[in-house]
Motif scaffolding. Structure first.
Motif, short mmCIF file in Angstrom:
data_model
loop_
_atom_site.label_atom_id
_atom_site.label_comp_id
_atom_site.label_asym_id
_atom_site.label_seq_id
_atom_site.Cartn_x
_atom_site.Cartn_y
_atom_site.Cartn_z
N PRO A 172 -8.35 8.17 -3.56
CA PRO A 172 -8.26 8.60 -4.94
C PRO A 172 -9.41 9.59 -5.29
CG PRO A 172 -8.82 6.37 -4.76
CD PRO A 172 -8.63 6.79 -3.26
N TYR A 173 -10.25 9.75 -4.49
CA TYR A 173 -11.32 10.77 -5.01
C TYR A 173 -11.41 12.03 -4.58
CZ TYR A 173 -13.20 6.04 -6.09
OH TYR A 173 -13.39 4.96 -6.38
N SER A 206 -0.10 5.68 -7.65
CA SER A 206 -0.57 4.62 -8.53
C SER A 206 -2.37 4.52 -8.39
CB SER A 206 -0.17 3.14 -8.45
OG SER A 206 1.40 3.40 -8.53
N TYR A 207 -2.77 5.13 -7.47
CA TYR A 207 -4.33 5.12 -7.04
C TYR A 207 -4.99 6.06 -8.00
CZ TYR A 207 -2.88 8.96 -4.44
OH TYR A 207 -2.80 10.39 -4.05
N LYS A 208 -4.06 6.89 -8.64
CA LYS A 208 -4.93 7.85 -9.34
C LYS A 208 -5.83 7.42 -10.38
CE LYS A 208 -1.83 11.35 -7.37
NZ LYS A 208 -1.26 12.43 -7.85
N LEU A 222 -9.15 6.05 3.79
CA LEU A 222 -7.95 5.36 2.92
C LEU A 222 -8.84 5.45 1.48
CD1 LEU A 222 -6.02 2.78 4.85
CD2 LEU A 222 -5.29 4.69 3.70
N MET A 223 -10.29 4.89 1.60
CA MET A 223 -10.82 4.66 0.56
C MET A 223 -10.89 5.81 -0.42
SD MET A 223 -13.75 1.70 1.19
CE MET A 223 -13.49 0.21 1.91
N ASP A 281 -7.76 13.32 -4.05
CA ASP A 281 -6.84 13.87 -4.73
C ASP A 281 -6.71 13.97 -6.01
OD1 ASP A 281 -4.12 14.23 -5.19
OD2 ASP A 281 -3.13 12.59 -4.74
N ARG A 329 -7.19 3.98 -11.76
CA ARG A 329 -7.17 2.83 -10.72
C ARG A 329 -7.78 3.25 -9.35
NH1 ARG A 329 -2.50 3.58 -13.54
NH2 ARG A 329 -1.82 1.73 -15.02
N GLU A 330 -8.66 4.36 -9.36
CA GLU A 330 -9.14 4.53 -8.33
C GLU A 330 -9.87 3.31 -7.36
OE1 GLU A 330 -10.07 6.10 -11.27
OE2 GLU A 330 -11.10 7.95 -10.82
N PHE A 331 -10.84 2.72 -8.20
CA PHE A 331 -11.61 1.51 -7.66
C PHE A 331 -10.64 0.57 -7.11
CE2 PHE A 331 -14.21 -2.39 -7.87
CZ PHE A 331 -14.81 -1.97 -6.89
N VAL A 352 -8.00 -1.69 -0.23
CA VAL A 352 -8.34 -1.23 1.18
C VAL A 352 -9.05 -2.34 1.87
CG1 VAL A 352 -9.44 0.36 2.68
CG2 VAL A 352 -7.92 1.25 0.85
N TRP A 366 -7.92 0.63 -6.00
CA TRP A 366 -7.51 1.22 -4.65
C TRP A 366 -8.30 0.76 -3.31
CZ3 TRP A 366 -3.31 3.16 -1.99
CH2 TRP A 366 -3.43 3.77 -0.83
N VAL A 367 -9.67 0.98 -3.86
CA VAL A 367 -10.63 0.84 -2.90
C VAL A 367 -10.61 -0.83 -2.39
CG1 VAL A 367 -13.07 0.79 -2.41
CG2 VAL A 367 -11.91 2.59 -3.53
N MET A 387 0.69 -1.24 -0.24
CA MET A 387 -0.19 -0.21 -0.04
C MET A 387 0.96 1.24 -0.03
SD MET A 387 -2.94 0.99 2.74
CE MET A 387 -1.69 1.89 3.66
N GLY A 413 2.21 13.08 -10.81
CA GLY A 413 2.62 12.24 -10.07
C GLY A 413 1.83 10.87 -10.06
N ASN A 414 1.47 10.40 -11.38
CA ASN A 414 1.06 9.28 -11.18
C ASN A 414 1.67 8.45 -11.97
OD1 ASN A 414 -0.89 7.03 -12.09
ND2 ASN A 414 -2.35 8.49 -12.89
N GLY A 415 2.11 7.35 -11.15
CA GLY A 415 2.69 6.11 -11.75
C GLY A 415 4.58 6.38 -11.86
#
Lengths: 258, 460
Positions: free
Chosen positions: B283-284, A131-133, B279-280, B286, A136-138, A144, A140-141, A123, B291-293
């Motif tokens: 991504p929503y 890499s969660y951007k 945490l979940m 940010d 790939r957001e979901f 978690v 990451w969920v 994580m 800075g992706n990757g």
């Protein structure tokens, strides 16, 4: 004279399992990825950067491998261990002191600790590389939730040796559930769930009771945690892992600079 | 004394481990020296005067290796006088014990992480990192001759956390090392390093073989670990014999540490749920597309600092504290202090309402008149706790807009994120800050609860 290896590779049995020649040339190295069930999780080709250990730390893979190790050693341990007050502790003691291959239990225990650490490190890496951007957001969920399930798997397994460490760690941990708002016996707001002056939330019906199956950590808890640990949570993890891996591929493979 | 085994016997027990430990450190540095010596360019640091011999990094690490090789037999001897040479002096140990308390520990770790962040360009240099590793290993070795320290660190269930500390140190270094390089490249208008390796290779063999090697290596590590170290197994469970301290599994010790500051419904239920939800949400909330990757710090400083504060400072250091420094009755003990079950610590914590009504207004806390109904009692209780209630509601409702008004940065966030996402972000951050705020309030003014409604089991 054909060599033994050639005879085997030319046989009908071999060819029925592996439908193409050995992956020694470019064409067959591509074909093997597409036709092998275990390998088809991977893409055929990948950016060099995506397999650099300094970038990936290999922590997701290590976590998955540890999950497999835990599954195999866990199934083997299930043949031996009996989750009852009478036998649980003695079985673990015997595994440690007298049983052949009792080392499976040490591997299982240390592997579980290691898995918690490697999930965190995975994580950590995913966060630090952003890499969660999107897109790939979901995933990451999903990750978690997998983190949470890993902790729960470790937590339920903690009880099974039925030693002092086990029951008191679980007692301390599950005491928190007693204070769940509304649903806990000692939680704020539980007085609101009263019908005709009869409390709905008592120490025999609150969240902690649901977790333990009893008012304190006892045989019912051992049975409950055993089933959760060996069947329920691993099934959930397996499903989510499948989704997690599938989404890695569908969201464009391992992340990298655009 | 203290029910610990005699000191000379204890030294005999650790000597084998410590000797091997120093031997391994010697090998580690020798390998580093060898690799540097084999390397193409030999950097000359200075020259030894008179004989005019060049001093290279390889030579320095060879000398370090020699140093560890020298102290290894001292450790193997198991002799009290020899081992005193490679132990932290008693005065240093008692000094550290005396300095350590939850305040110093938490603020100290915060300062350490902050300093490491600010000095990251210096710390990522390989020779600096390698020196730090050597120093921390040496410090750890020199602490192991202390009975109390060794007792806590080698408790089977605590061993993984020692590993966790070193692994986190290494990987944080690795990530920062690459981030700093990428940030320097970005300043020169170059693309991140990861981009340079964007040519494609076949998964068979390049990835499949790596995976296979990883699996074999990991299996070997697990087997060695399982052979060398017995998994924890204590006495059979007994519902009447409560161990002191009773600790949750190590990964939940951060939550257990929060129990010092918040009641179980907050520390054990609400805050963990917020951690998971937060945490979940990452991504929503940010929205930064940079800075992706690839590793970078400068391009996503705010997200980076918030995450590191939550993860390294609040989660990891609290686990380390809960594991190594919390003893019987959850009292705080220095790393070299004996876990005395009879240590007494005064607890004179005061509720905010008492500060408000009694200390500040010089009156008494409002109380419902005798014989009033349930609703009246509730109203009076609310009146009693009104300062705390106003404070808490104001904290969550007023701080986000105030930040927009007072700070250009948050104003920018608000404009780009919209109302809902901005409120989610700020409220999650405010939730995270609840812990350090309560810590500070406890350390400075002994605050117990902001809102104390024990009659409704609602203490905050």
């Amino acid at each position: 004279m054909p060599t033994l290896g050639e005879i085997i590779r030319e046989s009908q049995i071999w060819k029925s399992i592996f439908r193409h020649p050995a992956p020694v040339d470019r064409r067959n190295r591509i074909v093997v990825m597409l036709t092998n069930f275990f390998l088809h999780l991977h893409p055929v080709s990948i950016k060099k950067q995506g397999i650099a250990l300094s970038f990936t730390w290999c922590m997701g893979g290590v976590t998955f491998f540890l999950f497999l190790v835990e599954t195999v050693t866990g199934v083997l341990l299930m043949f031996y261990y009996r989750p009852t007050l009478e036998w649980a502790y003695n079985d673990i003691l015997a595994l440690r002191d007298v049983t052949s291959l009792g080392i499976l239990r040490e591997i299982h225990r240390w592997g579980a600790h290691a898995m918690v650490i490697t999930v965190w490190l995975h994580m950590y890496r995913v966060f630090l590389t952003g890499s969660y951007k999107p897109p790939r957001e979901f995933n990451w969920v999903v990750g978690v939730i997998l983190l949470l399930l890993t902790l729960l798997m470790s937590f339920t397994g903690y009880l099974l040796p039925w030693d002092q460490l086990a029951i008191w760690a679980i007692t301390v941990g599950s005491n928190m559930a007693r204070a769940t708002p509304f649903l806990g016996y000692e939680g704020p707001g539980n007085q609101l769930l009263t019908i005709d002056g009869i409390d709905m939330i008592t120490n025999a019906s609150d969240a902690r009771f649901g977790l333990l199956g009893a008012r304190f950590v006892g045989e019912e808890t051992l049975n409950r945690f055993y089933v959760l640990h060996c069947v329920a949570i691993p099934l959930g993890v397996a499903l989510l892992l499948a989704i997690h891996f599938w989404r890695v591929r569908k969201d464009g493979g391992i992340s990298g600079p655009l | 004394m203290h029910g610990l085994p005699p000191y000379d016997l204890f030294l005999k027990q650790v000597s084998g481990f410590l000797g091997t430990y120093y031997l391994l450190l010697a090998v580690m540095n020798a390998v580093a020296a060898f690799l540097l010596w084999r390397g193409e360019r030999q950097r000359e640091l200075c020259r030894v005067p008179i004989v005019d011999f060049p001093v290279t990094p390889a030579l320095v690490w060879l000398l370090v290796s020699g140093f560890f090789l020298l102290i290894s037999p001292l450790a193997y001897s198991g002799d009290e006088q020899w081992m005193a040479l490679i132990s932290l002096p008693g005065s240093v140990r008692s000094g550290i014990n005396w300095m350590m308390n939850p305040t110093a520990y938490t603020l100290g770790s915060l300062a350490l992480v902050a300093a490491a962040f600010l000095a990251r360009r210096f710390l990522v240099k390989p020779w600096v990192a390698w020196s730090m590793l050597n120093l921390s290993m040496l410090l750890m070795g020199m602490s192991m001759t202390d009975q109390n320290f060794a007792n806590i660190v080698t408790k089977p269930d605590n061993v993984p956390i020692v590993g966790l500390i070193f692994l986190l140190g290494f990987f944080t270094w690795l990530a920062t090392y690459q981030a700093v390089q990428n940030d320097d490249r970005a300043k020169q208008g170059l693309e991140p390093l990861e981009k340079l390796d964007s040519e494609k290779v076949l998964v068979w063999p390049d990835l499949v073989y790596t995976e296979l090697i990883c699996m074999v290596a990991l299996t070997a590590v697990l087997l060695l670990w399982a052979i060398a170290l017995q998994a924890p197994l204590e006495e059979p469970a007994s519902a009447v014999k409560t161990p002191n301290p009773s600790k949750a599994p190590w990964y939940f010790l951060g939550l257990q540490e929060m129990l010092v500051y918040y009641d179980p419904w907050m520390a054990g239920v609400v805050l963990p749920s917020v951690i998971v939800a937060g945490l979940m949400a990452i991504p929503y909330i940010d929205f930064n597309k940079q800075g992706n990757g690839y590793y970078t710090i400068d391009q996503r400083k705010f997200a980076y600092i918030m995450f590191q504060f939550g993860f390294l400072v609040l989660w990891i250091t609290l686990i380390v504290m809960g594991t190594f420094l919390r003893g019987p009755n959850w009292n705080f003990f220095g790393p070299f202090e004996y876990w005395d079950a009879h240590k007494v610590e005064a607890l004179n914590n005061v509720d905010l309402s008492e500060y408000f009504w009694v200390t500040a207004l010089q009156s008494s806390r409002p109380r419902a008149p005798e014989g009033s109904g349930e609703l009246m009692k509730f109203g009076w209780a609310l009146l009693r706790e009104i300062p705390g209630i106003v404070l808490v509601i104001g904290y969550f409702a007023m701080v986000p807009p105030l930040l927009v008004v007072s700070s250009k940065f948050f104003q920018g966030l608000f404009i780009r994120m919209g109302f809902i996402r901005y409120m989610v972000l700020t409220n999650l951050l405010l939730m995270m800050m609840l812990l350090p705020i309560k810590m500070l309030a406890r350390w400075t003014v002994n605050l117990k609860y902001f809102v104390a409604l024990p009659e409704y089991l609602l203490n905050f």
